[in-house]
Design a protein around this motif. Structure first.
Motif, PDB file in Angstrom:
ATOM      1  N   ASN A  29      15.619   2.346   0.571  1.00 31.83           N
ATOM      2  CA  ASN A  29      14.473   2.173   1.464  1.00 31.83           C
ATOM      3  C   ASN A  29      14.073   0.706   1.592  1.00 31.83           C
ATOM      4  OD1 ASN A  29      14.330   4.958   1.801  1.00 31.83           O
ATOM      5  ND2 ASN A  29      12.117   5.029   1.515  1.00 31.83           N
ATOM      6  N   GLU A  30      13.995   0.005   0.464  1.00 28.14           N
ATOM      7  CA  GLU A  30      13.585  -1.393   0.501  1.00 28.14           C
ATOM      8  C   GLU A  30      14.601  -2.249   1.255  1.00 28.14           C
ATOM      9  OE1 GLU A  30      11.849  -2.959  -3.276  1.00 28.14           O
ATOM     10  OE2 GLU A  30      12.090  -0.904  -3.981  1.00 28.14           O
ATOM     11  N   ILE A  31      15.868  -1.944   1.085  1.00 30.40           N
ATOM     12  CA  ILE A  31      16.909  -2.703   1.779  1.00 30.40           C
ATOM     13  C   ILE A  31      16.865  -2.439   3.282  1.00 30.40           C
ATOM     14  CG2 ILE A  31      19.415  -2.881   2.086  1.00 30.40           C
ATOM     15  CD1 ILE A  31      19.563  -2.389  -1.019  1.00 30.40           C
ATOM     16  N   ILE A  32      16.757  -1.162   3.661  1.00 31.70           N
ATOM     17  CA  ILE A  32      16.709  -0.832   5.090  1.00 31.70           C
ATOM     18  C   ILE A  32      15.477  -1.438   5.747  1.00 31.70           C
ATOM     19  CG2 ILE A  32      16.312   1.087   6.692  1.00 31.70           C
ATOM     20  CD1 ILE A  32      18.351   2.683   5.101  1.00 31.70           C
TER      21      ILE A  32
ATOM     22  N   PRO B 109       0.819  -1.223   0.000  1.00 32.81           N
ATOM     23  CA  PRO B 109       0.000   0.000   0.000  1.00 32.81           C
ATOM     24  C   PRO B 109       0.846   1.264   0.000  1.00 32.81           C
ATOM     25  CG  PRO B 109      -0.040  -1.062   2.161  1.00 32.81           C
ATOM     26  CD  PRO B 109       0.661  -2.017   1.243  1.00 32.81           C
ATOM     27  N   LYS B 110       0.256   2.344  -0.474  1.00 31.64           N
ATOM     28  CA  LYS B 110       0.989   3.599  -0.637  1.00 31.64           C
ATOM     29  C   LYS B 110       1.440   4.197   0.691  1.00 31.64           C
ATOM     30  CE  LYS B 110      -1.356   4.796  -4.959  1.00 31.64           C
ATOM     31  NZ  LYS B 110      -2.241   5.760  -5.664  1.00 31.64           N
ATOM     32  N   ASP B 111       0.783   3.840   1.795  1.00 30.44           N
ATOM     33  CA  ASP B 111       1.169   4.372   3.101  1.00 30.44           C
ATOM     34  C   ASP B 111       2.088   3.427   3.866  1.00 30.44           C
ATOM     35  OD1 ASP B 111      -0.671   2.382   3.590  1.00 30.44           O
ATOM     36  OD2 ASP B 111      -1.892   3.549   4.997  1.00 30.44           O
ATOM     37  N   HIS B 112       2.638   2.436   3.201  1.00 30.28           N
ATOM     38  CA  HIS B 112       3.521   1.478   3.864  1.00 30.28           C
ATOM     39  C   HIS B 112       4.816   2.182   4.276  1.00 30.28           C
ATOM     40  CE1 HIS B 112       6.112  -2.053   4.454  1.00 30.28           C
ATOM     41  NE2 HIS B 112       5.006  -2.746   4.596  1.00 30.28           N
ATOM     42  N   PRO B 113       5.374   1.827   5.439  1.00 30.62           N
ATOM     43  CA  PRO B 113       6.599   2.497   5.916  1.00 30.62           C
ATOM     44  C   PRO B 113       7.821   2.306   5.012  1.00 30.62           C
ATOM     45  CG  PRO B 113       5.965   0.687   7.380  1.00 30.62           C
ATOM     46  CD  PRO B 113       4.809   0.929   6.475  1.00 30.62           C
ATOM     47  N   VAL B 114       7.781   1.384   4.049  1.00 34.94           N
ATOM     48  CA  VAL B 114       8.917   1.246   3.137  1.00 34.94           C
ATOM     49  C   VAL B 114       9.142   2.533   2.338  1.00 34.94           C
ATOM     50  CG1 VAL B 114       7.644   0.315   1.148  1.00 34.94           C
ATOM     51  CG2 VAL B 114      10.046  -0.318   1.507  1.00 34.94           C
ATOM     52  N   PHE B 115       8.105   3.358   2.216  1.00 38.48           N
ATOM     53  CA  PHE B 115       8.232   4.599   1.455  1.00 38.48           C
ATOM     54  C   PHE B 115       8.770   5.758   2.297  1.00 38.48           C
ATOM     55  CE2 PHE B 115       4.875   2.254  -0.836  1.00 38.48           C
ATOM     56  CZ  PHE B 115       5.497   2.162  -2.067  1.00 38.48           C
ATOM     57  N   SER B 116       9.019   5.498   3.582  1.00 38.69           N
ATOM     58  CA  SER B 116       9.484   6.590   4.438  1.00 38.69           C
ATOM     59  C   SER B 116      10.529   6.161   5.467  1.00 38.69           C
ATOM     60  CB  SER B 116       8.290   7.217   5.175  1.00 38.69           C
ATOM     61  OG  SER B 116       7.606   6.244   5.953  1.00 38.69           O
ATOM     62  N   CYS B 117      11.022   4.925   5.406  1.00 42.68           N
ATOM     63  CA  CYS B 117      11.917   4.431   6.455  1.00 42.68           C
ATOM     64  C   CYS B 117      13.305   5.062   6.392  1.00 42.68           C
ATOM     65  CB  CYS B 117      12.006   2.917   6.411  1.00 42.68           C
ATOM     66  SG  CYS B 117      12.696   2.246   4.890  1.00 42.68           S
ATOM     67  N   PHE B 118      13.683   5.671   5.281  1.00 45.63           N
ATOM     68  CA  PHE B 118      14.950   6.401   5.178  1.00 45.63           C
ATOM     69  C   PHE B 118      14.734   7.675   4.371  1.00 45.63           C
ATOM     70  CE2 PHE B 118      19.290   7.264   3.618  1.00 45.63           C
ATOM     71  CZ  PHE B 118      19.975   7.237   4.822  1.00 45.63           C
ATOM     72  N   TYR B 119      14.467   7.520   3.094  1.00 43.49           N
ATOM     73  CA  TYR B 119      14.041   8.651   2.269  1.00 43.49           C
ATOM     74  C   TYR B 119      12.524   8.715   2.265  1.00 43.49           C
ATOM     75  CZ  TYR B 119      18.808   8.586   0.352  1.00 43.49           C
ATOM     76  OH  TYR B 119      20.171   8.613   0.199  1.00 43.49           O
ATOM     77  N   LYS B 120      11.992   9.907   2.098  1.00 44.43           N
ATOM     78  CA  LYS B 120      10.544  10.079   1.990  1.00 44.43           C
ATOM     79  C   LYS B 120      10.181  10.128   0.515  1.00 44.43           C
ATOM     80  CE  LYS B 120       6.325  11.059   3.421  1.00 44.43           C
ATOM     81  NZ  LYS B 120       5.679  10.972   2.073  1.00 44.43           N
ATOM     82  N   LEU B 121       9.425   9.128   0.079  1.00 42.23           N
ATOM     83  CA  LEU B 121       8.960   9.090  -1.301  1.00 42.23           C
ATOM     84  C   LEU B 121       7.444   9.196  -1.320  1.00 42.23           C
ATOM     85  CD1 LEU B 121      11.591   6.881  -1.192  1.00 42.23           C
ATOM     86  CD2 LEU B 121      11.141   7.046  -3.632  1.00 42.23           C
ATOM     87  N   ASP B 122       6.928  10.035  -2.186  1.00 44.65           N
ATOM     88  CA  ASP B 122       5.486  10.242  -2.270  1.00 44.65           C
ATOM     89  C   ASP B 122       4.778   9.115  -3.012  1.00 44.65           C
ATOM     90  OD1 ASP B 122       5.679  12.668  -0.902  1.00 44.65           O
ATOM     91  OD2 ASP B 122       6.083  13.775  -2.767  1.00 44.65           O
ATOM     92  N   SER B 123       5.502   8.391  -3.839  1.00 46.04           N
ATOM     93  CA  SER B 123       4.894   7.309  -4.608  1.00 46.04           C
ATOM     94  C   SER B 123       5.987   6.349  -5.053  1.00 46.04           C
ATOM     95  CB  SER B 123       4.146   7.864  -5.829  1.00 46.04           C
ATOM     96  OG  SER B 123       5.038   8.560  -6.689  1.00 46.04           O
ATOM     97  N   TYR B 124       5.569   5.205  -5.539  1.00 45.63           N
ATOM     98  CA  TYR B 124       6.513   4.212  -6.029  1.00 45.63           C
ATOM     99  C   TYR B 124       6.978   4.605  -7.434  1.00 45.63           C
ATOM    100  CZ  TYR B 124       8.481  -0.241  -7.482  1.00 45.63           C
ATOM    101  OH  TYR B 124       9.328  -1.210  -7.940  1.00 45.63           O
TER     102      TYR B 124
END
Length: 280
Positions: free
Chosen positions: A272-275, A185-200
């Protein structure tokens, strides 16, 4: 467009080139080694100091050499060589260098393994490129299933369109017959765990970029998908209709300045995905 070299399956990468192609390959490898001289514009530049939020973590780029559908000889291999080696060794070298500089994670040199290598369980993160070509053997299915259920994470990258999705999905059904592939989902923490990305992001392969588009093989819309374990942990990140590996591979090639926006996004999403995988 992808650039591939053949890799020997040991702890270091040995590169083989036919004599007729040696000169252009040497020129390309020269580009990859001139990192300080080829600093890209601001969007993709390294930070002034490493972010120490994840100090103490260890990571190594582990590329998986897999059996594939071209091995029988009934289907001719393309000139890139075997699909598991696409974008190597520049992709892992560049990504490893970027993680080492952007974070305080302890980064080791990249290696190449097979699924049945006894060292597999020493590493928490493994990488499959063009996984739609992969044909998992019975013994590999059991090993990979155990690796993932015990907390390991797989990164699936660079496959596109409905036909390649169908091939990939068939392999995943063999791996986890009772588990569904789900959208992250778009609000999953993978999109913000290091860099903040608004979308995939959809990372254009270099060939697509030069052709004036971001997609290939009918894969117009990018997706990040996964398979969850019993605790709801993503056991893999499935990067479909996007080409992270090209973004890493070509990040130092100054002859494609317009491509830098894709390399910057590929680094950010990849890190982000690795972290996330290392911390879950």
């Amino acid at each position: 467009m992808n650039t591939t070299v053949r890799l020997q399956a040991d702890t270091t990468y040995a590169v083989r080139f036919p004599s007729s192609s040696l000169a252009p390959v040497v020129a390309l490898l020269g580009i990859f080694t001139l990192v300080p001289a080829l600093q890209p514009p601001v969007d993709a530049q390294l930070p002034a100091a490493a972010d120490d939020r994840f100090a103490g973590l260890q990571w190594r780029f582990v590329r998986i050499k897999y059996h594939h559908k071209f091995e029988s000889g009934r289907v001719a291999q393309d000139f890139y060589g075997e699909p598991w080696g696409i974008d190597a060794p520049a992709a892992e070298q560049n990504l490893s260098r970027r993680i080492k500089t952007a974070t305080a994670i302890q980064v080791e040199d990249p290696i190449l393994l097979t699924v049945d290598d006894p060292r597999l369980f020493e590493y928490p993160w493994i990488y499959f490129v063009e996984p739609s070509s992969m044909r998992l053997q019975d013994n590999e299915l059991a090993l990979l299933r155990e690796f993932l259920l015990r907390g390991g994470s797989a990164y699936m990258d660079d496959f596109h369109g409905p036909n390649e999705w169908k091939d990939f999905e068939e392999q995943m059904k063999k791996l986890f017959p009772d588990r569904e592939i789900v959208e992250v989902p778009k609000d999953h923490p993978v999109f913000s765990c290091f860099y903040k990305l608004d979308s995939y992001p959809q990372i254009a392969g270099l060939g697509s970029f030069l052709a004036g588009r971001t997609w290939e093989r009918g894969g117009v819309t990018q997706h990040l998908r996964t398979i969850l374990d019993d605790r709801g942990r993503p056991m893999m990140f499935i990067n479909w209709n996007t080409d992270m590996g090209d973004g890493w591979e070509w990040s130092n090639a100054q002859e494609y300045p317009g491509y830098i926006k894709f390399t910057a996004l590929a680094y950010r999403m990849g890190i982000n995905e690795i972290i996330y995988a290392l911390t879950h």
